[in-house]
Design a protein around this motif. Structure first.
Motif, PDB file in Angstrom:
ATOM      1  N   SER A   4      -4.621   1.178   0.028  1.00 47.34           N
ATOM      2  CA  SER A   4      -4.556   0.053   0.971  1.00 47.34           C
ATOM      3  C   SER A   4      -5.242   0.414   2.288  1.00 47.34           C
ATOM      4  O   SER A   4      -5.892  -0.438   2.909  1.00 47.34           O
ATOM      5  CB  SER A   4      -3.109  -0.364   1.217  1.00 47.34           C
ATOM      6  OG  SER A   4      -2.344   0.732   1.691  1.00 47.34           O
ATOM      7  N   ALA A  96      -1.632  -0.483  -4.488  1.00 50.03           N
ATOM      8  CA  ALA A  96      -1.895  -0.436  -3.045  1.00 50.03           C
ATOM      9  C   ALA A  96      -1.393   0.843  -2.403  1.00 50.03           C
ATOM     10  O   ALA A  96      -1.948   1.298  -1.397  1.00 50.03           O
ATOM     11  CB  ALA A  96      -1.266  -1.646  -2.359  1.00 50.03           C
ATOM     12  N   ASP A 125      -1.573  -5.609  -5.674  1.00 48.00           N
ATOM     13  CA  ASP A 125      -0.206  -5.482  -5.177  1.00 48.00           C
ATOM     14  C   ASP A 125       0.748  -5.421  -6.364  1.00 48.00           C
ATOM     15  O   ASP A 125       0.310  -5.399  -7.520  1.00 48.00           O
ATOM     16  CB  ASP A 125       0.137  -6.602  -4.187  1.00 48.00           C
ATOM     17  CG  ASP A 125       0.146  -7.987  -4.822  1.00 48.00           C
ATOM     18  OD1 ASP A 125       0.137  -8.113  -6.070  1.00 48.00           O
ATOM     19  OD2 ASP A 125       0.163  -8.973  -4.053  1.00 48.00           O
ATOM     20  N   ARG A 129      -1.841  -9.051  -7.904  1.00 47.15           N
ATOM     21  CA  ARG A 129      -2.832  -9.870  -7.198  1.00 47.15           C
ATOM     22  C   ARG A 129      -3.857  -8.951  -6.557  1.00 47.15           C
ATOM     23  O   ARG A 129      -3.517  -7.901  -6.005  1.00 47.15           O
ATOM     24  CB  ARG A 129      -2.161 -10.743  -6.152  1.00 47.15           C
ATOM     25  CG  ARG A 129      -1.321 -11.858  -6.746  1.00 47.15           C
ATOM     26  CD  ARG A 129      -0.741 -12.718  -5.659  1.00 47.15           C
ATOM     27  NE  ARG A 129       0.018 -11.872  -4.741  1.00 47.15           N
ATOM     28  CZ  ARG A 129       1.277 -12.070  -4.395  1.00 47.15           C
ATOM     29  NH1 ARG A 129       1.935 -13.098  -4.858  1.00 47.15           N
ATOM     30  NH2 ARG A 129       1.877 -11.254  -3.568  1.00 47.15           N
ATOM     31  N   LEU A 131      -6.134  -7.272  -4.030  1.00 51.45           N
ATOM     32  CA  LEU A 131      -6.153  -7.038  -2.583  1.00 51.45           C
ATOM     33  C   LEU A 131      -7.551  -6.656  -2.103  1.00 51.45           C
ATOM     34  O   LEU A 131      -7.901  -6.908  -0.962  1.00 51.45           O
ATOM     35  CB  LEU A 131      -5.174  -5.918  -2.217  1.00 51.45           C
ATOM     36  CG  LEU A 131      -3.715  -6.159  -2.567  1.00 51.45           C
ATOM     37  CD1 LEU A 131      -2.899  -4.905  -2.291  1.00 51.45           C
ATOM     38  CD2 LEU A 131      -3.176  -7.350  -1.785  1.00 51.45           C
TER      39      LEU A 131
END
Length: 148
Positions: A4, A96, A125, A129, A131
């Motif tokens: 992330s 992430a 995530d 989904r 990112l």
């Protein structure tokens, strides 16, 4: 560094498409974005459910159409169905909170991407989904620059 943090520091636009789109649209997206080699297929909730890469798309085109045409001519003639019919549903994603070193050195994700000619690693995530993406070339460049 966490994935992330990486995607925040090195933002890379992911190419995304839905499975219902025609293969011709996917080919056009890849041709219009020559720096990208990977399309990630998203479901209605924005979750990664498939992958379609330039190498796979090219092999579909060359198998179906005369190989004497240029790639652009082949793509313009494509009528091979939808993205969902041809995508690879085995998408290898990074979480992430995963450590970047894990991807490079301790995780088979990197090797699998190289073997399958996938150049982007999708970061997802907990609901899967998308990112962002991490480009393998950026990981390698960073490793060489830092001497890791």
């Amino acid at each position: 560094m966490k994935t992330s943090e990486w995607i925040a520091a090195y933002p890379t636009r992911a190419l995304t498409i839905t499975g219902e789109c025609r293969l011709q649209e996917a080919a056009r997206m890849l041709l219009d974005n020559p720096e990208r080699r990977d399309l990630f297929v998203l479901d209605a909730e924005g979750r990664v459910c498939g992958h379609l890469g330039l190498w796979h798309l090219s092999s579909l085109l060359l198998a179906k159409l005369r190989p004497t045409h240029s790639l652009r001519e082949l793509v313009e003639r494509i009528t091979l169905g939808s993205v969902a019919e041809h995508m690879d549903g085995r998408v290898m994603c990074a979480g992430a909170d995963e450590d970047i070193d894990n991807i490079l050195y301790q995780h088979d994700l990197f090797q699998q991407h190289v073997e399958r000619r996938v150049e982007d690693i999708p970061v997802v995530d907990v609901q899967h989904r998308l990112l962002g993406v991490i480009r393998l070339s950026d990981l390698l460049r960073n490793a060489l620059d830092t001497g890791a």
